[in-house]
Design a protein around this motif. Structure first.
Motif, PDB file in Angstrom:
ATOM      1  N   ASP A  40      27.868  53.096  34.748  1.00 44.44           N
ATOM      2  CA  ASP A  40      26.530  52.724  35.217  1.00 44.44           C
ATOM      3  C   ASP A  40      26.570  51.698  36.333  1.00 44.44           C
ATOM      4  N   ARG A  41      27.706  51.615  37.038  1.00 47.18           N
ATOM      5  CA  ARG A  41      27.869  50.621  38.096  1.00 47.18           C
ATOM      6  C   ARG A  41      28.531  51.218  39.320  1.00 47.18           C
ATOM      7  N   ILE A  42      28.285  50.559  40.441  1.00 45.71           N
ATOM      8  CA  ILE A  42      29.072  50.751  41.652  1.00 45.71           C
ATOM      9  C   ILE A  42      29.959  49.516  41.782  1.00 45.71           C
ATOM     10  N   VAL A  43      31.252  49.722  41.899  1.00 46.12           N
ATOM     11  CA  VAL A  43      32.192  48.614  42.064  1.00 46.12           C
ATOM     12  C   VAL A  43      32.563  48.541  43.537  1.00 46.12           C
ATOM     13  N   VAL A  44      32.422  47.367  44.110  1.00 45.95           N
ATOM     14  CA  VAL A  44      32.704  47.140  45.527  1.00 45.95           C
ATOM     15  C   VAL A  44      33.969  46.304  45.653  1.00 45.95           C
ATOM     16  N   LEU A  57      23.497  51.401  39.964  1.00 49.70           N
ATOM     17  CA  LEU A  57      23.614  52.694  40.641  1.00 49.70           C
ATOM     18  C   LEU A  57      22.614  52.857  41.764  1.00 49.70           C
ATOM     19  N   ASP A  58      21.540  52.060  41.743  1.00 49.63           N
ATOM     20  CA  ASP A  58      20.561  52.103  42.834  1.00 49.63           C
ATOM     21  C   ASP A  58      20.864  51.084  43.921  1.00 49.63           C
ATOM     22  N   GLY A  59      22.006  50.392  43.809  1.00 52.81           N
ATOM     23  CA  GLY A  59      22.397  49.403  44.800  1.00 52.81           C
ATOM     24  C   GLY A  59      21.969  47.988  44.476  1.00 52.81           C
ATOM     25  N   ILE A  82      38.070  57.980  33.126  1.00 49.56           N
ATOM     26  CA  ILE A  82      36.930  57.338  32.483  1.00 49.56           C
ATOM     27  C   ILE A  82      37.243  55.863  32.262  1.00 49.56           C
ATOM     28  N   GLY A  83      36.458  55.002  32.891  1.00 53.52           N
ATOM     29  CA  GLY A  83      36.652  53.567  32.720  1.00 53.52           C
ATOM     30  C   GLY A  83      37.909  53.023  33.336  1.00 53.52           C
ATOM     31  N   GLN A  84      38.469  53.702  34.343  1.00 51.36           N
ATOM     32  CA  GLN A  84      39.711  53.249  34.970  1.00 51.36           C
ATOM     33  C   GLN A  84      39.582  53.260  36.483  1.00 51.36           C
ATOM     34  N   ALA A 255      32.416  57.158  47.699  1.00 51.11           N
ATOM     35  CA  ALA A 255      32.411  57.550  46.290  1.00 51.11           C
ATOM     36  C   ALA A 255      31.167  58.395  46.049  1.00 51.11           C
ATOM     37  N   VAL A 256      31.140  59.107  44.922  1.00 54.63           N
ATOM     38  CA  VAL A 256      29.997  59.940  44.567  1.00 54.63           C
ATOM     39  C   VAL A 256      29.640  59.681  43.112  1.00 54.63           C
ATOM     40  N   GLN A 257      28.350  59.424  42.860  1.00 57.73           N
ATOM     41  CA  GLN A 257      27.876  59.248  41.503  1.00 57.73           C
ATOM     42  C   GLN A 257      27.686  60.603  40.824  1.00 57.73           C
ATOM     43  N   ASN A 258      27.526  60.567  39.503  1.00 59.53           N
ATOM     44  CA  ASN A 258      27.376  61.807  38.740  1.00 59.53           C
ATOM     45  C   ASN A 258      26.161  62.621  39.169  1.00 59.53           C
ATOM     46  N   ASP A 259      25.104  61.946  39.659  1.00 56.26           N
ATOM     47  CA  ASP A 259      23.897  62.670  40.072  1.00 56.26           C
ATOM     48  C   ASP A 259      23.980  63.182  41.498  1.00 56.26           C
ATOM     49  N   GLY A 260      25.141  63.011  42.144  1.00 54.71           N
ATOM     50  CA  GLY A 260      25.324  63.475  43.512  1.00 54.71           C
ATOM     51  C   GLY A 260      25.033  62.453  44.581  1.00 54.71           C
ATOM     52  N   THR A 261      24.590  61.248  44.201  1.00 53.43           N
ATOM     53  CA  THR A 261      24.376  60.197  45.193  1.00 53.43           C
ATOM     54  C   THR A 261      25.701  59.813  45.836  1.00 53.43           C
ATOM     55  N   ILE A 262      25.718  59.816  47.163  1.00 52.91           N
ATOM     56  CA  ILE A 262      26.923  59.465  47.922  1.00 52.91           C
ATOM     57  C   ILE A 262      26.860  57.987  48.275  1.00 52.91           C
ATOM     58  N   VAL A 263      27.946  57.270  48.003  1.00 55.62           N
ATOM     59  CA  VAL A 263      28.020  55.825  48.236  1.00 55.62           C
ATOM     60  C   VAL A 263      29.058  55.582  49.326  1.00 55.62           C
ATOM     61  N   ILE A 264      28.654  54.900  50.388  1.00 62.13           N
ATOM     62  CA  ILE A 264      29.546  54.654  51.526  1.00 62.13           C
ATOM     63  C   ILE A 264      29.742  53.151  51.710  1.00 62.13           C
ATOM     64  N   ALA A 265      30.989  52.725  51.793  1.00 64.98           N
ATOM     65  CA  ALA A 265      31.309  51.343  52.156  1.00 64.98           C
ATOM     66  C   ALA A 265      31.367  51.288  53.673  1.00 64.98           C
ATOM     67  N   GLU A 266      30.348  50.721  54.277  1.00 66.23           N
ATOM     68  CA  GLU A 266      30.238  50.707  55.736  1.00 66.23           C
ATOM     69  C   GLU A 266      30.692  49.361  56.296  1.00 66.23           C
TER      70      GLU A 266
END
Length: 284
Positions: A40-44, A57-59, A82-84, A255-266
């Protein structure tokens, strides 16, 4: 009348899928290098302390972070189960594995003795294969890929500096695709190369400009950022099915979340960009 107005949302498309673009900026995201979706997180991952910052997950900034005194300069971050997580320390010449509490569980390193053509020499990224083996893109100093068994014992190295098939010039990111092929972003050769799990060359995807990061969508598309800057989506047969621009100078992590949201480190400006899938109501 209000003196300020909310900016309208931007939208991009990859093939038939449309996305709403959301930018997340914060001083806590300065020095950003990579991102990973973990539960349930985005790790930066940042190149300064605190090295790990947590987002919802929403930033939304969760205010959780971790100082990693054993990380010299973080480069790559990838969920490998999972969890790694696997964090690649570019200038510390090592790979550090973490659990979901951000506690170190294991590492692969060279005892601070980097060397040519052996692990490690400024590595970029680490992934795990379907059989549990680890693969490391030893990008900046070696231009090779190393394979380790599930117990983290070095098995073999393939690739060398060069431009021919199977050679590399800064392998910057790597993962296994939906077909079980190892995909390697060969940055300075402007291509993604495809290998079997033993390092046998299978083919390549061209038409890229300095590819930076790789990720897989839930429906098996290979996502590639490059320094145009843009994000490209490829079907398993290598066909380009969609392309849009990223919004900073570099989309350095992906990275990509389970719901298809694409996460970009810009990078430049440093921020996290989310491409959130939206229902398609028709084409323009």
């Amino acid at each position: 009348m209000s003196e300020t107005a909310e900016r309208p949302s931007a939208y991009v498309a990859l093939g038939p899928q449309r996305y709403r673009v959301t930018h997340v900026s914060s001083p806590m995201l300065s020095g950003i290098s990579d991102v990973a979706a973990l539960g349930d997180r985005i790790v930066v991952l940042r190149r300064q302390a605190p090295e790990l910052v947590m987002l919802g997950l929403d930033g939304t900034l969760l205010g959780e972070s971790a100082d990693l005194p054993h990380i010299v300069c973080g480069h790559g971050l990838r969920a490998i189960g999972i969890g790694q997580l696997a964090a690649t320390d570019m200038d510390g010449h090592k790979i550090v594995l973490f659990d979901e509490r951000m506690q170190e569980t294991a590492r692969m390193d060279c005892g601070e003795h980097p060397g040519l053509a052996r692990p490690f020499n400024h590595p970029c990224d680490c992934t795990r294969g379907p059989d549990g083996r680890y693969y490391v893109a030893d990008g900046y100093g070696n231009s090779t890929v190393h394979i380790f068994d599930p117990g983290m014992r070095h098995l073999k190295t393939f690739g060398h500096p060069g431009t021919e098939a199977g050679a590399f010039s800064t392998p910057h990111s790597l993962l296994f695709d939906s077909q079980g092929r190892l995909c390697v972003a060969d940055r300075e050769n402007n291509r993604v190369q495809l290998f079997d799990p033993e390092g046998t060359w299978l083919g390549q995807i061209e038409g890229l400009y300095k590819p930076m990061a790789l990720a897989l969508s839930p429906n098996g598309l290979l996502l590639v950022t490059d320094q145009t800057p843009r994000l490209s989506a490829y079907a398993p047969d290598g066909q380009l099915v969609g392309r849009c621009r990223t919004f900073s100078t570099y989309g350095h992590g992906l990275a990509v979340q389970n719901d298809g949201t694409i996460v970009i480190a810009e990078m430049n400006p440093d921020r996290v960009t989310l491409l959130v899938p939206v229902p398609n109501a028709g084409a323009c």
